[in-house]
Design an enzyme around this catalytic site. Structure first.
Site, PDB file in Angstrom:
ATOM      1  N   LYS A  76      25.939   2.694   0.282  1.00 48.43           N
ATOM      2  CA  LYS A  76      26.634   1.545  -0.302  1.00 48.43           C
ATOM      3  C   LYS A  76      27.537   1.971  -1.460  1.00 48.43           C
ATOM      4  O   LYS A  76      28.494   1.286  -1.794  1.00 48.43           O
ATOM      5  CB  LYS A  76      25.612   0.513  -0.785  1.00 48.43           C
ATOM      6  CG  LYS A  76      24.767  -0.092   0.337  1.00 48.43           C
ATOM      7  CD  LYS A  76      23.792  -1.111  -0.172  1.00 48.43           C
ATOM      8  CE  LYS A  76      22.648  -0.503  -0.943  1.00 48.43           C
ATOM      9  NZ  LYS A  76      21.762   0.359  -0.134  1.00 48.43           N
ATOM     10  N   PHE A 116      20.554  14.212  -4.204  1.00 50.81           N
ATOM     11  CA  PHE A 116      19.559  15.212  -4.603  1.00 50.81           C
ATOM     12  C   PHE A 116      18.165  14.594  -4.595  1.00 50.81           C
ATOM     13  O   PHE A 116      17.205  15.180  -4.056  1.00 50.81           O
ATOM     14  CB  PHE A 116      19.930  15.744  -5.993  1.00 50.81           C
ATOM     15  CG  PHE A 116      18.822  16.431  -6.746  1.00 50.81           C
ATOM     16  CD1 PHE A 116      18.123  17.487  -6.186  1.00 50.81           C
ATOM     17  CD2 PHE A 116      18.484  16.019  -8.025  1.00 50.81           C
ATOM     18  CE1 PHE A 116      17.097  18.127  -6.891  1.00 50.81           C
ATOM     19  CE2 PHE A 116      17.467  16.641  -8.737  1.00 50.81           C
ATOM     20  CZ  PHE A 116      16.774  17.700  -8.159  1.00 50.81           C
ATOM     21  N   ASP A 121      13.002  13.320  -1.930  1.00 51.67           N
ATOM     22  CA  ASP A 121      12.040  12.237  -1.752  1.00 51.67           C
ATOM     23  C   ASP A 121      11.659  12.058  -0.287  1.00 51.67           C
ATOM     24  O   ASP A 121      10.497  11.808   0.036  1.00 51.67           O
ATOM     25  CB  ASP A 121      12.627  10.940  -2.308  1.00 51.67           C
ATOM     26  CG  ASP A 121      11.595   9.817  -2.383  1.00 51.67           C
ATOM     27  OD1 ASP A 121      10.615   9.971  -3.124  1.00 51.67           O
ATOM     28  OD2 ASP A 121      11.776   8.793  -1.705  1.00 51.67           O
ATOM     29  N   ASP A 125       7.879  12.197   1.075  1.00 55.94           N
ATOM     30  CA  ASP A 125       7.308  11.003   1.714  1.00 55.94           C
ATOM     31  C   ASP A 125       7.182  11.129   3.230  1.00 55.94           C
ATOM     32  O   ASP A 125       6.730  10.190   3.886  1.00 55.94           O
ATOM     33  CB  ASP A 125       8.174   9.776   1.407  1.00 55.94           C
ATOM     34  CG  ASP A 125       8.080   9.348  -0.041  1.00 55.94           C
ATOM     35  OD1 ASP A 125       7.169   9.822  -0.744  1.00 55.94           O
ATOM     36  OD2 ASP A 125       8.924   8.544  -0.480  1.00 55.94           O
ATOM     37  N   ARG A 130      17.171   7.838   7.315  1.00 56.94           N
ATOM     38  CA  ARG A 130      17.900   7.529   6.084  1.00 56.94           C
ATOM     39  C   ARG A 130      19.304   7.134   6.495  1.00 56.94           C
ATOM     40  O   ARG A 130      19.992   7.861   7.180  1.00 56.94           O
ATOM     41  CB  ARG A 130      17.925   8.749   5.172  1.00 56.94           C
ATOM     42  CG  ARG A 130      18.803   8.635   3.940  1.00 56.94           C
ATOM     43  CD  ARG A 130      18.249   7.672   2.922  1.00 56.94           C
ATOM     44  NE  ARG A 130      16.948   8.085   2.382  1.00 56.94           N
ATOM     45  CZ  ARG A 130      16.250   7.365   1.508  1.00 56.94           C
ATOM     46  NH1 ARG A 130      16.742   6.199   1.081  1.00 56.94           N
ATOM     47  NH2 ARG A 130      15.068   7.776   1.084  1.00 56.94           N
ATOM     48  N   ASP A 192       4.783   8.231  -9.407  1.00 52.95           N
ATOM     49  CA  ASP A 192       4.751   7.617  -8.086  1.00 52.95           C
ATOM     50  C   ASP A 192       3.857   8.434  -7.154  1.00 52.95           C
ATOM     51  O   ASP A 192       3.011   7.898  -6.433  1.00 52.95           O
ATOM     52  CB  ASP A 192       6.174   7.524  -7.529  1.00 52.95           C
ATOM     53  CG  ASP A 192       6.245   6.714  -6.246  1.00 52.95           C
ATOM     54  OD1 ASP A 192       5.310   5.950  -5.963  1.00 52.95           O
ATOM     55  OD2 ASP A 192       7.247   6.842  -5.524  1.00 52.95           O
ATOM     56  N   LYS A 218      11.754   5.996 -12.467  1.00 47.79           N
ATOM     57  CA  LYS A 218      12.219   6.540 -11.194  1.00 47.79           C
ATOM     58  C   LYS A 218      13.521   5.902 -10.715  1.00 47.79           C
ATOM     59  O   LYS A 218      14.298   6.542 -10.006  1.00 47.79           O
ATOM     60  CB  LYS A 218      11.134   6.364 -10.125  1.00 47.79           C
ATOM     61  CG  LYS A 218      11.505   6.963  -8.769  1.00 47.79           C
ATOM     62  CD  LYS A 218      10.418   6.762  -7.735  1.00 47.79           C
ATOM     63  CE  LYS A 218      10.869   7.269  -6.375  1.00 47.79           C
ATOM     64  NZ  LYS A 218       9.834   7.099  -5.328  1.00 47.79           N
ATOM     65  N   PHE A 258      15.760  -4.790  -8.922  1.00 42.27           N
ATOM     66  CA  PHE A 258      16.308  -4.057  -7.784  1.00 42.27           C
ATOM     67  C   PHE A 258      15.204  -3.341  -7.014  1.00 42.27           C
ATOM     68  O   PHE A 258      15.185  -3.363  -5.779  1.00 42.27           O
ATOM     69  CB  PHE A 258      17.340  -3.043  -8.281  1.00 42.27           C
ATOM     70  CG  PHE A 258      17.877  -2.130  -7.209  1.00 42.27           C
ATOM     71  CD1 PHE A 258      18.954  -2.509  -6.426  1.00 42.27           C
ATOM     72  CD2 PHE A 258      17.316  -0.874  -6.998  1.00 42.27           C
ATOM     73  CE1 PHE A 258      19.455  -1.661  -5.440  1.00 42.27           C
ATOM     74  CE2 PHE A 258      17.806  -0.028  -6.017  1.00 42.27           C
ATOM     75  CZ  PHE A 258      18.880  -0.426  -5.241  1.00 42.27           C
ATOM     76  N   ASP A 262      13.949  -3.736  -3.268  1.00 45.62           N
ATOM     77  CA  ASP A 262      13.876  -2.617  -2.335  1.00 45.62           C
ATOM     78  C   ASP A 262      12.513  -2.585  -1.635  1.00 45.62           C
ATOM     79  O   ASP A 262      12.421  -2.347  -0.427  1.00 45.62           O
ATOM     80  CB  ASP A 262      14.118  -1.313  -3.090  1.00 45.62           C
ATOM     81  CG  ASP A 262      14.757  -0.249  -2.214  1.00 45.62           C
ATOM     82  OD1 ASP A 262      15.787  -0.542  -1.577  1.00 45.62           O
ATOM     83  OD2 ASP A 262      14.232   0.881  -2.166  1.00 45.62           O
ATOM     84  N   ASP A 263      11.455  -2.832  -2.400  1.00 41.76           N
ATOM     85  CA  ASP A 263      10.109  -2.851  -1.829  1.00 41.76           C
ATOM     86  C   ASP A 263       9.960  -3.992  -0.827  1.00 41.76           C
ATOM     87  O   ASP A 263       9.332  -3.837   0.225  1.00 41.76           O
ATOM     88  CB  ASP A 263       9.067  -3.005  -2.946  1.00 41.76           C
ATOM     89  CG  ASP A 263       9.016  -1.805  -3.878  1.00 41.76           C
ATOM     90  OD1 ASP A 263       9.616  -0.763  -3.548  1.00 41.76           O
ATOM     91  OD2 ASP A 263       8.381  -1.911  -4.941  1.00 41.76           O
TER      92      ASP A 263
END
Length: 373
Positions: A76, A116, A121, A125, A130, A192, A218, A258, A262-263
């Protein structure tokens, strides 16, 4: 070495007679996003040329070019574009070509920092997709080479800053800001990871206090504060000015909203729209949703969460989502969204217009409010 940008911002960008560009308007021939994307093409070529001075072999150059084009453009770009829109708000006029270039360069530095973090991440995870494509480490022939690729992406930030800003008075402050925000983000990532390790699910470790810390460090600093702070620095606001604290008062709550958004989208958003398959439940994430659910659920629902959260089988995920549905977390989120928006807009109204323009923050809010991807 890449040259300083004091006299010429690049080989193709003289700055002795700056022209004005109508940034953020409907000026003929100007499209903010397309112009920003075109600048990426220029910067990518410059970075590859710079690597040639280190005698990087042709197959190495080809790898980096492919990696950059796979991991950097295509998102975005809200973070990068915010540097441009924020500088325009601060200037209260159209930007000159040099100002626009400098804002876009720093905008892409934020996007490089984002890449990066995302490359790293996704590995941590074990993410699958992506932006609608396989994560870089899952691309054919990449694997754990992606770890070094992430290091290279981070290093390119400082190659660009050196080239374009080494001769500027704020160069040291600029480096300090980038390093500080990177460090803050890595501390947030640490919390996290250790709060919610995938191989040891224990929901008693979760709390809204830990969640807020993770979100602030984060997400909020690099995604919300950094783009605005970079524009403020370009505008000539001293690094020790209280203006940065005023900006933080608005941007940290906006960053918290935000991340909750996102969650929510990770669980309830459509993969076709958001460009990735949500895995927060499988990854045992200390997310906004589970932290809302824990104090609301009854004994039976809590037992279901304890037994199914952080498990990778679809049937386990389905049980968790059913508990979320029973607790009407979608409705709870919609109320939270409206409350958060009202809170942030009130904080914006309290800003002294003589210090910072309110529209700079309103533009940012509009970019994220009620987004669906």
């Amino acid at each position: 070495m890449m040259r300083s940008g004091t006299k010429r911002t690049s080989d193709n960008h003289a700055t002795t007679s700056p022209k004005k560009v109508k940034v953020g308007t409907a000026a003929e021939g100007y499209d903010e996003k397309k112009h920003f994307e075109a600048t990426y093409e220029t910067l990518a070529k410059e970075l590859l040329e710079d690597m040639k001075t280190y005698r990087l072999p042709a197959n190495g150059l080809a790898w980096v070019e492919k990696m950059l084009n796979y991991t950097i453009p295509g998102g975005k770009m809200n973070r990068g574009l915010t540097v441009v829109s924020s500088l325009k708000s601060l200037k209260k006029r159209d930007l000159t070509e040099e100002e626009l270039l400098h804002a876009e360069v720093l905008g892409w530095c934020v996007e490089l920092l984002q890449a990066f973090f995302l490359i790293s991440d996704d590995i941590m995870d074990s993410s699958v997709t992506r932006r609608g494509a396989p994560c870089w480490y899952r691309a054919e022939g990449v694997g754990m080479i992606a770890i070094n690729d992430a290091f290279i992406v981070e290093a390119t930030i400082y190659r660009l800053i050196k080239k374009y800003f080494r001769g500027h008075a704020f160069y040291a402050d600029l480096l300090d800001l980038m390093h500080e925000v990177t460090y803050q983000t890595e501390l947030g990532q640490l919390m996290d990871l250790i709060t919610a390790p995938e191989d040891n699910v224990d929901l008693t470790r979760f709390s809204i206090e830990k969640y807020k810390y993770i979100v602030e460090f984060k997400t909020a600093y690099y995604s919300f504060y950094l783009p605005v702070a970079l524009a403020m620095m370009l505008h000539g606001i001293p690094a020790d000015s209280d203006s940065y604290k005023q900006a933080l008062r608005v941007l940290l709550p906006l960053g918290e909203y935000f991340q909750a958004q996102d969650d929510y989208l990770d669980c309830f958003g459509s993969p076709e729209v958001i460009g990735k398959i949500g895995t927060d439940i499988e990854d045992n994430k200390c997310s906004w949703l589970v932290n809302q659910a824990l104090p609301l659920c009854n004994a039976e629902q809590r037992k279901k969460l304890d037994e199914n959260y952080g498990q990778r089988k679809p049937e386990n995920v389905a049980v968790v989502k059913q508990v979320y549905a029973e607790l009407d977390l979608e409705g709870l989120y919609r109320n939270y969204e409206e409350e958060s928006h009202a809170k942030v807009m009130k904080l914006i109204e309290e800003i002294d217009e003589k210090v910072l323009p309110r529209d700079m923050f309103v533009t940012f809010v509009k970019r994220v409010y009620k987004r669906n991807k």
